[in-house]
Write a protein that holds these residues in place. Structure first.
Motif, PDB file in Angstrom:
ATOM      1  N   ARG A   1       0.596  -0.921   0.214  1.00  0.00           N
ATOM      2  CA  ARG A   1       0.099  -0.317   0.393  1.00  0.00           C
ATOM      3  C   ARG A   1       0.618   1.218  -0.301  1.00  0.00           C
ATOM      4  NH1 ARG A   1      -3.810  -3.022   3.918  1.00  0.00           N
ATOM      5  NH2 ARG A   1      -1.863  -1.862   5.632  1.00  0.00           N
ATOM      6  N   CYS A   2       1.752   1.063   0.966  1.00  0.00           N
ATOM      7  CA  CYS A   2       2.982   2.218   1.002  1.00  0.00           C
ATOM      8  C   CYS A   2       3.845   2.606  -0.325  1.00  0.00           C
ATOM      9  CB  CYS A   2       4.066   2.223   2.416  1.00  0.00           C
ATOM     10  SG  CYS A   2       3.320   2.452   3.528  1.00  0.00           S
ATOM     11  N   LEU A   3       4.038   1.634  -1.437  1.00  0.00           N
ATOM     12  CA  LEU A   3       4.751   1.814  -2.303  1.00  0.00           C
ATOM     13  C   LEU A   3       3.738   2.764  -3.334  1.00  0.00           C
ATOM     14  CD1 LEU A   3       7.069  -0.851  -2.471  1.00  0.00           C
ATOM     15  CD2 LEU A   3       7.373   0.981  -2.485  1.00  0.00           C
ATOM     16  N   ARG A   4       2.175   2.206  -2.965  1.00  0.00           N
ATOM     17  CA  ARG A   4       0.837   2.533  -4.413  1.00  0.00           C
ATOM     18  C   ARG A   4       0.954   4.385  -3.648  1.00  0.00           C
ATOM     19  NH1 ARG A   4      -0.808  -2.472  -3.928  1.00  0.00           N
ATOM     20  NH2 ARG A   4      -2.814  -1.779  -2.519  1.00  0.00           N
ATOM     21  N   VAL A   5       0.945   4.723  -2.762  1.00  0.00           N
ATOM     22  CA  VAL A   5       1.238   5.813  -2.140  1.00  0.00           C
ATOM     23  C   VAL A   5       2.239   6.725  -2.876  1.00  0.00           C
ATOM     24  CG1 VAL A   5       0.937   7.284  -0.541  1.00  0.00           C
ATOM     25  CG2 VAL A   5      -0.580   5.541  -0.497  1.00  0.00           C
ATOM     26  N   LEU A   6       3.117   5.922  -2.764  1.00  0.00           N
ATOM     27  CA  LEU A   6       4.449   6.498  -3.226  1.00  0.00           C
ATOM     28  C   LEU A   6       4.763   7.004  -4.363  1.00  0.00           C
ATOM     29  CD1 LEU A   6       7.094   5.141  -0.166  1.00  0.00           C
ATOM     30  CD2 LEU A   6       6.325   7.830  -0.400  1.00  0.00           C
ATOM     31  N   THR A   7       3.940   6.091  -5.371  1.00  0.00           N
ATOM     32  CA  THR A   7       4.142   6.255  -7.028  1.00  0.00           C
ATOM     33  C   THR A   7       3.635   6.277  -7.513  1.00  0.00           C
ATOM     34  OG1 THR A   7       4.019   2.901  -6.703  1.00  0.00           O
ATOM     35  CG2 THR A   7       6.826   4.294  -6.439  1.00  0.00           C
ATOM     36  N   GLU A   8       2.638   5.803  -7.425  1.00  0.00           N
ATOM     37  CA  GLU A   8       0.884   6.003  -7.832  1.00  0.00           C
ATOM     38  C   GLU A   8       0.151   7.292  -7.560  1.00  0.00           C
ATOM     39  OE1 GLU A   8      -1.685   2.470  -8.271  1.00  0.00           O
ATOM     40  OE2 GLU A   8       0.675   1.085  -8.866  1.00  0.00           O
ATOM     41  N   SER A   9      -0.054   7.382  -6.141  1.00  0.00           N
ATOM     42  CA  SER A   9      -0.755   8.528  -5.699  1.00  0.00           C
ATOM     43  C   SER A   9      -0.477   9.989  -5.719  1.00  0.00           C
ATOM     44  CB  SER A   9      -0.445   8.761  -3.361  1.00  0.00           C
ATOM     45  OG  SER A   9      -1.942   9.494  -4.022  1.00  0.00           O
ATOM     46  N   VAL A  10      -1.334  10.923  -5.620  1.00  0.00           N
ATOM     47  CA  VAL A  10      -0.983  12.739  -6.668  1.00  0.00           C
ATOM     48  C   VAL A  10      -0.618  13.232  -5.636  1.00  0.00           C
ATOM     49  CG1 VAL A  10      -2.655  12.362  -8.149  1.00  0.00           C
ATOM     50  CG2 VAL A  10      -3.575  13.309  -5.409  1.00  0.00           C
ATOM     51  N   SER A  11      -0.352  12.309  -4.084  1.00  0.00           N
ATOM     52  CA  SER A  11      -0.068  13.143  -2.100  1.00  0.00           C
ATOM     53  C   SER A  11       1.269  12.669  -2.478  1.00  0.00           C
ATOM     54  CB  SER A  11      -0.940  12.397  -2.131  1.00  0.00           C
ATOM     55  OG  SER A  11      -2.318  11.698  -1.641  1.00  0.00           O
ATOM     56  N   GLN A  12       1.723  14.117  -1.578  1.00  0.00           N
ATOM     57  CA  GLN A  12       3.089  14.269  -1.859  1.00  0.00           C
ATOM     58  C   GLN A  12       4.130  14.328  -0.387  1.00  0.00           C
ATOM     59  OE1 GLN A  12       1.252  17.419  -1.562  1.00  0.00           O
ATOM     60  NE2 GLN A  12       0.914  17.058  -4.102  1.00  0.00           N
ATOM     61  N   ALA A  13       3.333  12.881   0.466  1.00  0.00           N
ATOM     62  CA  ALA A  13       3.873  12.682   1.749  1.00  0.00           C
ATOM     63  C   ALA A  13       3.216  11.431   2.138  1.00  0.00           C
ATOM     64  CB  ALA A  13       3.826  13.715   2.609  1.00  0.00           C
ATOM     65  N   LEU A  14       3.708  10.359   2.598  1.00  0.00           N
ATOM     66  CA  LEU A  14       3.231   9.180   3.402  1.00  0.00           C
ATOM     67  C   LEU A  14       3.908   9.424   4.851  1.00  0.00           C
ATOM     68  CD1 LEU A  14       2.206   6.404   3.528  1.00  0.00           C
ATOM     69  CD2 LEU A  14       4.182   5.230   3.063  1.00  0.00           C
ATOM     70  N   VAL A  15       2.886   9.341   5.392  1.00  0.00           N
ATOM     71  CA  VAL A  15       2.972   9.509   7.550  1.00  0.00           C
ATOM     72  C   VAL A  15       2.713   8.214   7.847  1.00  0.00           C
ATOM     73  CG1 VAL A  15       2.060  10.107   9.561  1.00  0.00           C
ATOM     74  CG2 VAL A  15       2.221  11.433   7.554  1.00  0.00           C
ATOM     75  N   LEU A  16       3.760   7.204   8.243  1.00  0.00           N
ATOM     76  CA  LEU A  16       4.001   5.990   9.301  1.00  0.00           C
ATOM     77  C   LEU A  16       3.270   6.116  10.355  1.00  0.00           C
ATOM     78  CD1 LEU A  16       6.670   4.243   6.921  1.00  0.00           C
ATOM     79  CD2 LEU A  16       4.056   4.807   6.661  1.00  0.00           C
ATOM     80  N   HIS A  17       2.050   5.769  10.987  1.00  0.00           N
ATOM     81  CA  HIS A  17       1.924   6.340  11.901  1.00  0.00           C
ATOM     82  C   HIS A  17       1.311   4.569  13.435  1.00  0.00           C
ATOM     83  CE1 HIS A  17      -1.572   6.369  14.740  1.00  0.00           C
ATOM     84  NE2 HIS A  17      -0.614   7.501  15.230  1.00  0.00           N
ATOM     85  N   GLY A  18       2.070   5.131  14.302  1.00  0.00           N
ATOM     86  CA  GLY A  18       2.192   3.379  15.050  1.00  0.00           C
ATOM     87  C   GLY A  18       2.811   4.177  16.375  1.00  0.00           C
ATOM     88  N   MET A  19       2.155   3.036  17.429  1.00  0.00           N
ATOM     89  CA  MET A  19       2.745   3.291  18.719  1.00  0.00           C
ATOM     90  C   MET A  19       4.174   3.056  19.153  1.00  0.00           C
ATOM     91  SD  MET A  19       2.129   0.565  21.516  1.00  0.00           S
ATOM     92  CE  MET A  19       0.696   0.622  21.911  1.00  0.00           C
ATOM     93  N   GLY A  20       5.103   3.238  20.014  1.00  0.00           N
ATOM     94  CA  GLY A  20       6.252   3.027  20.024  1.00  0.00           C
ATOM     95  C   GLY A  20       6.996   1.636  19.576  1.00  0.00           C
ATOM     96  N   GLY A  21       7.518   1.400  19.430  1.00  0.00           N
ATOM     97  CA  GLY A  21       8.370  -0.172  18.971  1.00  0.00           C
ATOM     98  C   GLY A  21       7.712  -0.964  17.814  1.00  0.00           C
ATOM     99  N   LEU A  22       6.888   0.010  16.774  1.00  0.00           N
ATOM    100  CA  LEU A  22       5.826  -1.154  15.748  1.00  0.00           C
ATOM    101  C   LEU A  22       6.933  -1.070  14.295  1.00  0.00           C
ATOM    102  CD1 LEU A  22       2.420   0.031  16.568  1.00  0.00           C
ATOM    103  CD2 LEU A  22       3.954  -2.449  17.131  1.00  0.00           C
ATOM    104  N   GLY A  23       8.217  -0.303  14.546  1.00  0.00           N
ATOM    105  CA  GLY A  23       8.394  -0.450  13.462  1.00  0.00           C
ATOM    106  C   GLY A  23       8.740   0.315  12.353  1.00  0.00           C
ATOM    107  N   LYS A  24       8.584   1.742  12.437  1.00  0.00           N
ATOM    108  CA  LYS A  24       7.509   2.701  11.834  1.00  0.00           C
ATOM    109  C   LYS A  24       9.307   3.302  10.984  1.00  0.00           C
ATOM    110  CE  LYS A  24       5.993   5.601  15.166  1.00  0.00           C
ATOM    111  NZ  LYS A  24       6.135   4.630  15.667  1.00  0.00           N
ATOM    112  N   SER A  25      10.098   3.149  11.868  1.00  0.00           N
ATOM    113  CA  SER A  25      11.425   3.373  11.150  1.00  0.00           C
ATOM    114  C   SER A  25      12.273   2.379   9.955  1.00  0.00           C
ATOM    115  CB  SER A  25      12.738   4.250  12.208  1.00  0.00           C
ATOM    116  OG  SER A  25      11.917   4.741  13.228  1.00  0.00           O
TER     117      SER A  25
END
Length: 748
Positions: A397-421
């Motif tokens: 899903r994230c790759l579709r946002v970054l390559t196909e969507s008109v949106s300029q930014a993707l926010v990875l959100h969640g509790m600490g330690g879930l592996g966002k980085s």
């Protein structure tokens, strides 16, 4: 280095009762001898009985049975003329190219035995059977190895509901680890779809890749071999050899490896060609496939050994022989003989030069994990490319946002330690053709200008120009950035990553959530506006524990992370030194640590280090586990974050927490019948106290309270309230998952 000799063996019908065998050694005219058709039919019947997909062979792959079959096959070829002796007289070994009718071509020639030794794994004079699929193609021209690292296009398919789920991450990691010394440019197609393969293969020049590696399940559909791929929603779809050839459109690499069961097996006793053979007929020079079902461990071990040899500049025939010998003699795998090689007349020569060849090019794909360093310890804070597991649907899903969507930014959100980085680093790896600029924590205008030192420009003059543009404080930042994207970065797509965004870039607004600070608001608004107005392919990735509104006039998509599923957890554990299932750690301690981690990747890493303390007894280790889990909760929840929320919100979390699965919004409302329920859900999600994921089947949101919080929220329900909540949960889920088939369902 002496190359393996090439021998040509032809077996063809002279009449309905008589066959002729012809062996060309290159040392004179071909050798010929006749054979009664009855002997051929007898051999085929014997092998079909003892060595086929429907035989008992898989249960009796012992050395004795295989040796008996190998000796029978050898006698068939050897004859009174002792043809195999001619092969054994060549110390470098030989490639035995077999041209024969379907039933004979697909016999297990890999079992050939001479003097009690399997010839394909012999230390001296090994034999590599190759099923020749020349067709009408003319002989191939000599192959010149490229003076650069090996290039591999890797695509794994893992559709929803198809089991067993393969450890494709381990296969990718094994290839990277095995070729670390020589370097390999391994490009991954992440969607698992034919369309994704088509797009990616055509994004590179013809001949760019040396190998196409397809990993997944294979089966038959209406008697035809098919590879199980994914559709655009992650559901299973099937692909024939013709479908794969259509996706490649003639852009074939030197080798295709179909790493799936039965990809080298010909249905109906050889009456139909295998998928591997069909790909060679479609234009692939050489294809590897497995004749019978083979496990993850065997397939991964073979691939790693094979690519290590190829990356070292070894010829393909020697690399296959060495990899098979590795399975047989070192891994003691019972499936060493199942690999099949199909090829046209192109020589099985080296693909690349050895590492120390003068002017050999360096790998183009750079590791990402070293760009996510802890500012104090300078240790990477993310899973490396060989350690990352799971999150497949999220990554897609994230790759579709970054390559196909008109949106300029993707926010990875969640509790600490879930592996966002770690997820952010994974996305950077998958988009390796983008330059990367990563910031950690608070970013102001001074730090933001560092992007000219983080990005690799095409030339020094471009970097100087970019530095000049960004340094002109008399011009609004958005204008400067637009000139940057239209000028020095016009042909250089970039990914700008703001990691741990909540650290210094967000201001709290009480019960109304968080907003960006004044400094970050200026930077983010200008950056996203410039990307949009310049129509740049560059994008922004933000990792944040808290949600925040998008700057006015910009596009921002949020992807929330959940705790690891059971399957992802098992893959994660396999990468841990002490908590993996094969370790010598006391099972009580291991199970307690795994339960305490509750699917949180970072906590698992913490506890894996804790349990390695051999100075503590069992009781001490258990106490240390609980203490570490408490410390993690304190750090992740920022101290009094939970206690600062309204009691109604905390009660809602306690009620949702009685269900140990992600549930639809309707169930949350059924459990938390409150006038402000929607507001409580939004607030809990914003703070990362309530995980909000996406159902893969319906794309609807689903909610889950991490088990990490269980000790903190259980107190907000009495025993009677807990029992009533469980009953209400059962009624709601029965309604939505059983009575209403259109309702969102939990998918792994």
């Amino acid at each position: 280095m002496n190359r393996m000799a090439v021998l040509e063996l032809e077996i063809f019908e002279q009449s309905s009762t008589y066959c002729e065998l012809r062996l060309s050694t290159g040392d004179g005219p071909p050798l010929t001898r006749g054979l009664e058709r009855g002997a051929v039919d007898e051999l085929i019947t014997l092998v079909d009985r003892d060595y086929g997909p429907h035989s008992t062979a898989q249960k009796v792959f012992g050395a004795t049975r295989l040796t008996e079959l190998g000796e029978r096959l050898a006698r068939f070829l050897d004859g009174e003329e002792r043809w195999l002796s001619r092969v054994l007289s060549r110390p470098e070994g030989a490639v035995l190219r077999i041209t024969a009718e379907e039933r004979l071509r697909h016999l297990p020639w890999e079992l050939l035995v001479q003097n009690g030794t399997f010839l394909v794994t012999a230390g001296r004079s090994p034999v590599l059977p190759v099923r020749a699929v020349a067709g009408d193609r003319p002989p191939a021209a000599p192959v010149v190895p490229a003076n650069r690292p090996l290039r591999v296009l890797f695509m794994a398919t893992s559709p929803e509901g198809v089991e067993p789920v393969l450890s494709f991450e381990a296969e990718e990691a094994a290839i990277l680890t095995a070729t670390r010394r020589t370097g390999t440019d391994l490009v991954v197609e992440e969607s698992g779809t034919l369309e994704g393969l088509r797009i990616l293969s055509r994004s590179y020049d013809n001949g760019h890749f040396d190998i196409l590696h397809l990993s997944g399940h294979a089966t038959t559909d209406g008697g035809r071999p098919v590879f199980v791929v994914e559709n655009e929603y992650g559901a299973p779809a099937t692909a024939t050899a013709e479908d794969i050839a259509e996706a490649m459109r003639g852009n074939w690499p030197r080798l295709v490896f179909l790493s799936g069961c039965l990809t080298g097996d010909a249905p109906d006793a050889g009456a139909l060609p295998s998928m591997s053979e069909s790909l060679v007929e479609a234009g692939a020079p050489a294809v590897l496939g497995w004749a019978l079902p083979v496990g993850d461990i065997t397939a991964t071990a073979f691939a790693a050994e094979l690519y290590a040899s190829l990356a070292d500049g070894r010829p393909l025939d020697e690399a296959v022989t060495d990899a098979r010998r590795h399975l047989h003699q070192k891994r003691r795998s019972p499936n060493w003989h199942l690999l099949r090689v199909f090829a046209d007349r192109a020589p099985l020569a080296p693909m690349v030069t050895p590492l120390r060849t003068p002017r050999r090019a360096r790998p183009r794909i750079r590791a990402v994990d070293q760009q996510f360093l802890d500012p104090q310890t300078q240790v990477s804070r993310v899973a490396s490319r060989t350690e990352f597991v799971g999150r497949r649907r999220v990554v897609q899903r994230c790759l579709r946002v970054l390559t196909e969507s008109v949106s300029q930014a993707l926010v990875l959100h969640g509790m600490g330690g879930l592996g966002k980085s770690s997820l952010a680093s994974r996305l950077l790896e998958r988009m390796h053709d983008h330059q990367r600029a990563v910031w950690y924590g608070r970013v102001d205008l001074t730090r933001f200008r560092e992007l000219t030192t983080k990005i690799h420009f095409d030339s020094l003059s471009q970097q100087i120009e970019a530095t000049k543009i960004l340094g002109d404080d008399q011009v609004p930042l958005a204008v400067r950035l637009r000139y940057l994207f239209d000028g020095p970065l016009a042909t250089t797509p970039c990914l700008f990553v703001f990691d741990d965004f909540e650290q210094g870039n967000l201001d709290p607004l009480g019960d109304d959530g968080h907003v960006t600070t004044a400094a970050m608001s200026e930077i983010l608004t200008a950056l996203l506006t410039a990307i949009r107005e310049s129509e740049s392919p560059s994008r922004v990735i933000i990792t944040s524990r808290y949600r925040f509104p998008a700057p006015a006039g910009t596009g921002l998509v949020t992807e929330s992370l959940e705790s690891l599923t059971d399957l992802e957890l098992e893959k994660k554990l396999a990468n841990l030194k002490n908590l993996n299932r094969e370790s010598s750690l006391d099972t009580t301690i291991r199970d307690r640590a795994i339960d305490a981690a509750a699917g949180n990747p970072r906590l698992l890493d913490w506890l894996d280090r804790i349990v390695a303390d051999r100075s503590l007894d069992v009781g001490g280790l258990l106490a240390a586990i609980e203490a570490e889990a408490d410390r993690f909760r304190e750090a992740v929840l920022a101290g009094k974050l939970l206690e600062s929320q309204p009691i109604e919100l905390r009660t809602m979390l306690a009620k949702v927490n009685v269900i140990e699965l992600p549930v639809p919004a309707a169930t949350v409302h059924a459990l938390h019948d409150h006038v402000d329920a929607a507001r409580h859900i939004d607030r809990a999600v914003q703070l990362g106290l309530l995980e909000q994921g996406t159902d893969s089947g319906t794309s609807e949101p689903r909610y889950h309270v991490s088990n990490v919080l269980r000790p903190l929220v259980r107190m907000y329900l009495t025993d009677d309230e807990y029992a009533r909540t469980c009953a209400a949960a059962a009624r709601s889920l029965f309604q939505h998952w059983v009575l209403d088939p259109a309702a969102p369902r939990v998918t792994p």
